[in-house]
Design an enzyme around this catalytic site. Sequence first.
Site, mmCIF file in Angstrom:
data_model
loop_
_atom_site.group_PDB
_atom_site.id
_atom_site.type_symbol
_atom_site.label_atom_id
_atom_site.label_comp_id
_atom_site.label_asym_id
_atom_site.label_seq_id
_atom_site.Cartn_x
_atom_site.Cartn_y
_atom_site.Cartn_z
ATOM 1 N N CYS A 193 0.981 -1.358 0.067
ATOM 2 C CA CYS A 193 -0.175 0.096 0.144
ATOM 3 C C CYS A 193 0.926 1.206 0.133
ATOM 4 O O CYS A 193 1.587 1.440 0.999
ATOM 5 C CB CYS A 193 -0.825 -0.010 1.144
ATOM 6 S SG CYS A 193 -1.691 1.442 1.579
ATOM 7 N N GLY A 194 0.605 2.017 -1.230
ATOM 8 C CA GLY A 194 1.532 3.261 -1.109
ATOM 9 C C GLY A 194 1.118 4.149 0.052
ATOM 10 O O GLY A 194 2.182 4.852 0.443
ATOM 11 N N HIS A 195 -0.052 4.733 0.417
ATOM 12 C CA HIS A 195 -0.287 5.204 1.585
ATOM 13 C C HIS A 195 0.304 4.871 2.714
ATOM 14 O O HIS A 195 0.762 5.896 3.664
ATOM 15 C CB HIS A 195 -1.824 5.612 1.756
ATOM 16 C CG HIS A 195 -2.543 6.270 0.671
ATOM 17 N ND1 HIS A 195 -2.013 7.578 0.214
ATOM 18 C CD2 HIS A 195 -3.314 6.042 -0.330
ATOM 19 C CE1 HIS A 195 -2.895 7.959 -0.793
ATOM 20 N NE2 HIS A 195 -3.513 6.777 -1.162
ATOM 21 N N CYS A 196 0.386 3.640 3.197
ATOM 22 C CA CYS A 196 1.068 2.934 4.224
ATOM 23 C C CYS A 196 2.541 3.386 4.276
ATOM 24 O O CYS A 196 2.921 3.603 5.390
ATOM 25 C CB CYS A 196 0.848 1.472 4.114
ATOM 26 S SG CYS A 196 -1.073 1.033 4.420
#
Length: 496
Positions: free
Chosen positions: A58-61
């Site tokens: 996950c990029g946001h993670c």
Amino acid sequence: MAAMRRGYVLFSILALSLLTSSVRSETKEFVLTLDHSNFTDTINKHHFIVVEFYAPWCGHCKQLAPEYEKAASELSSNVPPVVLAKIDASEETNKEFATKYEVQGFPTIKIFRNGGKAVQEYKGPREADGIVSYLKKQSGPASFEIKSGDDVVGDKKVVVVGVFPKLAGSEFDSFLATAEKLRSDYDFAHTSDAKLLPRGESVTGPVVRLFKPFDELFVDSKDFDGEALEKFVKESSIPLITVFDKDPNNHPYVIKFFDSPNTKAMFFINFTGESAETLKSKYREVATSNKGQGLSFLLGDAENSQGAFQYFGLEESQVPLIIIQTADDKKYLKTNVEVDQIGSWIKDFKDGKVSPHKKSQPVPTESNEPVKVVVGESLDDMVFNSGKNVLLEFYAPWCGHCQKLVPILDEVAVSYQSDPSVVIAKLDATANDFPRDTFDVKGFPTIYFRSASGNVVLYEGDRTKEDFISFIDKNKDTAGEPKTEEKTAEATKDEL
């Protein structure tokens, strides 16, 4: 992810030691790493702990990770310390916790209190300083005591203040219980001296005064019943008209607007246009006349509403426009609105004289591909009224998992070319409306099968050609032999 990082650090140290024989070192991590073996025990032994549910891909993670670690480092020296943890919720052995705590996307952060007996959504900032500030407040008392005039009630946000002759009794206890329940959304305070409050000279308790930076600036209630007090706080903290623009101070109210169960009226205009003030004035007049009738009102700046336009399938050329969304997700649209049409059109909607608007891509003129394209306008004909067995994929154009599925579904469709009773189809769920009470789509891809006789089943198997074919053959209705057994499935969600 943490284990891989530790492994990389260890490898680097060992390699360096071969060259320089230097002293080994190790980087301390302040965020606890949880999994299925220690999650429950860790939650149970903490009075207050914060857990991030994440996925390694996950990029946001990945963006959150360094901020979360920095916040954990600072909060470790708080008195008492505030513990931050994380769990890979995409790992198969950990998915039970994502399901239990209704994690619908990554990253999701939850606050666990009293050994996990109370769980709240984290609704604070995603950068280190903001995380620290928010969690220090959340880990303290649900309501702070105003003891002097220096404890100023802010004029930039909603603050709920209880005024009591003495800080005890059933009303005070009810107030504190409500504060504990709603603390992640609102600021609460209490005092026994109303004179410390703005315009509080004539206030006598017990009373709850809600201060707000809009409309009438404050409102009072003397109903201390738990449900009534909660309703008072939630309803009074939403402006008569919520403004949606680039001002970050308005964003919390936008979130509350969309969380409201009310029917939502949204008016999008050009804030810098010549007629903007006239349109705003008329819209406020209409909102005022409909106050308390189950309608919530939002005023959006067209320049900053491109995401909303995309979601509803609208064009900026249709501004000024009003779109109404009901609790059952039906939408009603009026484009290129004139000032004198605002009130009359909303009245027509309330009187049932307006037809629902359906977001839909154009119906394809040709259909030569193995996997058929379904849009909002063709859903009834191709799925519900077709009399065929339809495997329908709900996808998003930007979804990597959906793109990987394309050649597999093509092969499945080719396998059924000689069977006219089976159709393999797909629908762009970001560009077309569909009945969400029938298809519970929370992630992409989501795949449903609707048999010729109307049984709807969520596909939860592996995404291989063989598994799809086996599933279809098991659930399809053969000609002249409709299945009588009712098939149901509880919807689950793919990772967002």
